[in-house]
Design an enzyme around this catalytic site. Sequence first.
Site, PDB file in Angstrom:
ATOM      1  N   GLN A 192       0.856  -1.183   0.000  1.00 37.38           N
ATOM      2  CA  GLN A 192       0.000   0.000   0.000  1.00 37.38           C
ATOM      3  C   GLN A 192       0.895   1.237   0.000  1.00 37.38           C
ATOM      4  O   GLN A 192       1.853   1.305   0.776  1.00 37.38           O
ATOM      5  CB  GLN A 192      -0.899   0.032   1.248  1.00 37.38           C
ATOM      6  CG  GLN A 192      -1.901  -1.101   1.327  1.00 37.38           C
ATOM      7  CD  GLN A 192      -1.346  -2.341   2.036  1.00 37.38           C
ATOM      8  OE1 GLN A 192      -0.149  -2.482   2.238  1.00 37.38           O
ATOM      9  NE2 GLN A 192      -2.241  -3.249   2.387  1.00 37.38           N
ATOM     10  N   GLN A 214      -1.428   1.160  -5.579  1.00 34.65           N
ATOM     11  CA  GLN A 214      -2.330   0.567  -4.589  1.00 34.65           C
ATOM     12  C   GLN A 214      -2.620   1.582  -3.483  1.00 34.65           C
ATOM     13  O   GLN A 214      -1.702   2.113  -2.863  1.00 34.65           O
ATOM     14  CB  GLN A 214      -1.679  -0.691  -4.006  1.00 34.65           C
ATOM     15  CG  GLN A 214      -2.596  -1.452  -3.075  1.00 34.65           C
ATOM     16  CD  GLN A 214      -1.962  -2.740  -2.574  1.00 34.65           C
ATOM     17  OE1 GLN A 214      -1.012  -3.236  -3.162  1.00 34.65           O
ATOM     18  NE2 GLN A 214      -2.497  -3.277  -1.502  1.00 34.65           N
ATOM     19  N   ASP A 215      -3.922   1.841  -3.205  1.00 35.81           N
ATOM     20  CA  ASP A 215      -4.335   2.730  -2.104  1.00 35.81           C
ATOM     21  C   ASP A 215      -3.851   4.181  -2.287  1.00 35.81           C
ATOM     22  O   ASP A 215      -3.244   4.759  -1.382  1.00 35.81           O
ATOM     23  CB  ASP A 215      -3.826   2.204  -0.754  1.00 35.81           C
ATOM     24  CG  ASP A 215      -4.541   0.924  -0.325  1.00 35.81           C
ATOM     25  OD1 ASP A 215      -5.343   0.402  -1.113  1.00 35.81           O
ATOM     26  OD2 ASP A 215      -4.299   0.472   0.800  1.00 35.81           O
ATOM     27  N   ASP A 236      -8.186  -0.599  -4.799  1.00 34.25           N
ATOM     28  CA  ASP A 236      -8.846   0.172  -3.738  1.00 34.25           C
ATOM     29  C   ASP A 236      -8.330   1.606  -3.694  1.00 34.25           C
ATOM     30  O   ASP A 236      -8.008   2.124  -2.628  1.00 34.25           O
ATOM     31  CB  ASP A 236      -8.575  -0.458  -2.355  1.00 34.25           C
ATOM     32  CG  ASP A 236      -9.035  -1.906  -2.290  1.00 34.25           C
ATOM     33  OD1 ASP A 236      -9.933  -2.277  -3.063  1.00 34.25           O
ATOM     34  OD2 ASP A 236      -8.496  -2.650  -1.459  1.00 34.25           O
ATOM     35  N   ARG A 292     -15.824  -2.208  -3.288  1.00 37.24           N
ATOM     36  CA  ARG A 292     -15.953  -3.427  -2.498  1.00 37.24           C
ATOM     37  C   ARG A 292     -16.097  -3.024  -1.036  1.00 37.24           C
ATOM     38  O   ARG A 292     -15.553  -2.008  -0.586  1.00 37.24           O
ATOM     39  CB  ARG A 292     -14.817  -4.404  -2.743  1.00 37.24           C
ATOM     40  CG  ARG A 292     -13.426  -3.934  -2.461  1.00 37.24           C
ATOM     41  CD  ARG A 292     -12.493  -5.135  -2.588  1.00 37.24           C
ATOM     42  NE  ARG A 292     -11.092  -4.766  -2.396  1.00 37.24           N
ATOM     43  CZ  ARG A 292     -10.123  -5.663  -2.251  1.00 37.24           C
ATOM     44  NH1 ARG A 292     -10.398  -6.952  -2.264  1.00 37.24           N
ATOM     45  NH2 ARG A 292      -8.874  -5.274  -2.082  1.00 37.24           N
TER      46      ARG A 292
END
Length: 374
Positions: A192, A214-215, A236, A292
């Site tokens: 992350q 990521q993130d 995400d 999600r």
Amino acid sequence: MASNHRVFTFILFLVSLHVNLHFISSSSSSSKADFERWVWWNMKNHRSRKAMESVSGRETRQMDEKLRRAEMNKVSISVSQDGNGDFTNIKDALSSIPPRNKRRVVLIIKPGVYREKILVPKTLPFVTFLGDSEDPPTITGNDTASVVSDDTGKPLKTYRSPTVAVDADYFVAINIKFENTAMHEVGREGEQAVALRASGTKTAFYNCSFMGSQDTLYDHKGLHYFNNCFIQGSVDFIFGYGTSLYENCHLNSVAKKVASLTAQKRTISSLASGFSFKDCLVTGSGTVYLGRAWGDYSRVVFSYTFMDNLVIPRGWSDWGDQKRDQRVYYGEYKCKGPGANMTGRVPWARVLTDEEAIPFLGTYFVDGDTWLIN
Ligand SMILES: *[C@@H]1O[C@H](CO)[C@@H](O)[C@H](O)[C@H]1NC(C)=O
Ligand SMILES: *[C@@H]1O[C@H](CO)[C@@H](O)[C@H](O)[C@H]1NC(C)=O
Ligand SMILES: *[C@@H]1O[C@H](CO)[C@@H](O)[C@H](O)[C@H]1NC(C)=O
């Protein structure tokens, strides 16, 4: 009069088209189809804004008094790497502000790439980062969750991985590029790599970009407003339990396989937390869920948004926990494009009625009338 208004609207449209094309030019091809999509997107923004003006029945509340005073006593300091400003880096400029600051302090950040890890602490409210709209400064870093901190000797974890972390309230950023360049295999533990974490409340971002993998954008908590922003990531890439309105924003996926644009973490039904995306654009690579469920009551709404064909027909994921199917609030309203086809959607996705959509369609979703300055 009417024709003046139309000319003005058209000029506004050209200006915003210019900004938007400027944002995507570095990351995606500008084919004819892309261009037409932009035209559609921008035309529609003006229509929906007009529709919003006619939404009535909401009383305007008073501007937050602390904020009103802070704005009245605004001061500016400049940051320039060439030595022609008050400071040569952002960190030093922030350190010069007295704690428990009561006035708006605008940091005029000159163009350049600032390799700095920045924390705007809780004790420094009312700070603005103002960049040049023609040449926005970039604040960059490459920390990941697994990088070991020099201070503690322990991994940073997601929370301390951001290039810029904002714990302060009333933070504003205009024309700034926030970046985390750690581009690892996506979806791996420890990778992350947050570009920006927003943990304070009443925080607004205009004309900003958030670049990461990521993130990318940790929309941690508080009331947040994003306007005309470009947000790029893989897994995400907008996550947290903020209560946030994203207006006229472009979400661009750089995922290689299956990923999710959002992971909203509303954990209890009484929590006023959720992400509303209005008049946005969803493009990019990989195949993505719109969201999600990180929390049982995860809440995300997309309205008037153009979705390209990277959106997985099912649309939404319960992250393998079926009890969430009846608890999450995943809505779509008047979206367009191949990714917005509801045919294959999970049965618990909602096609919102006009009435259901209204709470998500204005800055009142983030109590904007008490703190957004226009
Ligand atoms: C956003 O960028 C556009 C185009 O450069 C500019 O006209 C507008 O003033 C900017 N917005 C803000 C809040 O500075
Ligand atoms: C991050 O960037 C620094 C400076 O450019 C470099 O030395 C380091 O190897 C990079 N770390 C990672 C994990 O990519
Ligand atoms: C939506 O998807 C279904 C199934 O793939 C397809 O039959 C239908 O034509 C699509 N609708 C639109 C408006 O594209």
